[in-house]
Design an enzyme around this catalytic site. Sequence first.
Site, PDB file in Angstrom:
ATOM      1  CG  ASP A 130      -0.240  -0.089   2.512  1.00 51.30           C
ATOM      2  OD1 ASP A 130       0.990  -0.311   2.493  1.00 51.30           O
ATOM      3  OD2 ASP A 130      -0.890   0.061   3.552  1.00 51.30           O
ATOM      4  CG  ASP A 137      20.639  14.165 -18.898  1.00 50.88           C
ATOM      5  OD1 ASP A 137      21.470  13.623 -18.155  1.00 50.88           O
ATOM      6  OD2 ASP A 137      20.211  13.637 -19.946  1.00 50.88           O
ATOM      7  CG  HIS A 148      18.518  12.972 -24.621  1.00 52.91           C
ATOM      8  ND1 HIS A 148      17.971  13.804 -23.674  1.00 52.91           N
ATOM      9  CD2 HIS A 148      19.570  12.368 -24.008  1.00 52.91           C
ATOM     10  CE1 HIS A 148      18.646  13.683 -22.541  1.00 52.91           C
ATOM     11  NE2 HIS A 148      19.635  12.830 -22.715  1.00 52.91           N
ATOM     12  CG  HIS A 174      15.673  10.217 -22.700  1.00 54.75           C
ATOM     13  ND1 HIS A 174      15.785   8.888 -22.399  1.00 54.75           N
ATOM     14  CD2 HIS A 174      16.893  10.759 -22.420  1.00 54.75           C
ATOM     15  CE1 HIS A 174      17.015   8.636 -21.961  1.00 54.75           C
ATOM     16  NE2 HIS A 174      17.700   9.748 -21.958  1.00 54.75           N
TER      17      HIS A 174
HETATM   18 ZN    ZN Z   1      21.292  12.555 -21.340  1.00 56.85          ZN
HETATM   19 MG    MG Z   2      22.390  11.935 -18.755  1.00 58.49          MG
END
Ligand code: ZN
Ligand code: MG
Length: 435
Positions: free
Chosen positions: A36, A267, A350, A357
């Site tokens: 839960d 990132d 990317h 992404h």
């Molecule tokens: Zn990356």
């Molecule tokens: Mg990365």
Amino acid sequence: MTPKEFARRRRQLMRMMGPDSVAILPTAPECIRNRDVEFPFRPDSDFYYLTGFHEPEAVMVLAPGREHGEFILFCRERDPVRETWTGRRVGPGGACNDYGADDAFPIGDIDDILPGLMEGRERVFYTMGLRGDFDQRMLGWLNRIRAGSRGGERTPDEFIALEHLVHDMRLYKSASELRTMRRAAKIAASAHVRAMQATRPGLMEYAVEAEFAHAFRREGCEHAYSPIVGGGANACILHYTENNARLNDGELLLIDAGAEHDYYASDITRTFPVGGRFSKAQRALYELVLDAQYAAIEEVRPGNHWNDPHDAAVKVLTKGLVQLGILKGNVRKLIKDEAYKRFYMHRTGHWLGMDVHDVGDYKVGGEWRVLEKGMVMTVEPGLYIPAGTKGVAKKWWDIGIRIEDDVAVTKDGYEILSTGAPKAVDEIEAIVGSG
Ligand code: ZN
Ligand code: MG
């Protein structure tokens, strides 16, 4: 993000949808972690992009030209007992007052109300196949409209994936989105600095990872994705996330970690020596990857194609690998034969945005997309040589390197959003272990 920006996005989307259409978009489902216990809830990015609404169990409807308002939100009802247990709820009243909904209804009433919002419209913008349970409900609502349509109301006969329109919008970042992403990158970059300072031989990978938890949470951020903290051989595993090995002197440590700030991701990857000094072999490969990254970033500008940074990186890496004796042969032929893929098996970047992404097509009409102002991408070349790699001298083994920055396309070139994390050899050697 201001309510005005969300309203602007909805207007833009409705212009593209045209009249006689309706868009339907549920937010993400809540996910069970075990028994839960739930994972922390994160709204669907498309849903949040258009609504700014962060609660689970919500559905957005856009009905251009609707008399009683175009932006309709279904959400959880206020409930003092439930709120005592599970937290505050905005409620339909709050959805109108604080989130700009023209009309809002309890989510429990959706079966009664939603068919009426589709009825009489030609086109339904809804992305099938993402959520089986919601697809089924959509079919049920349509069948009900069809069954009742003998009175003359038309049943929508055209279904179009909503995500095509929304994802193309999301690819172009506004000034306030870029501000948010700059901040996400800045927080992540300073966390990388913290991690470099804290690293020394004998530490566990997760102990270094803890620096990111601290740096992110104190700024109200989350991890944008599971962080990779891999020393030595682990740096050669592209999606290593166990982060539970001891760090040894003489190894390189690869860290790929980014913050999510206000639902926008950063990132960043940095690679540095655990003991603070690159070996000769490590340094040679590191500088090669760094040169490839510089060359790739120089290709980021309006008018260039998505693939240009990748091609530039591949060229530098292949040439360098030949110079170091790791690849043998003619550089042009090696590139054509993709010989570099043994050591560089991923692409150079990317799209980056609300999803790490991020959405947006990389090709248009079969051709690599032309870069335009407001697009944001990562540039992240790397080299990975695990132990036992055939035909490669031992001194190169267990070296895994990636250098990743977040780069926005500007009016006439690029802007690196993640400048705060050092990557030059002398900068890194000065900072590692200094904390
Ligand atoms: Zn990356
Ligand atoms: Mg990365």
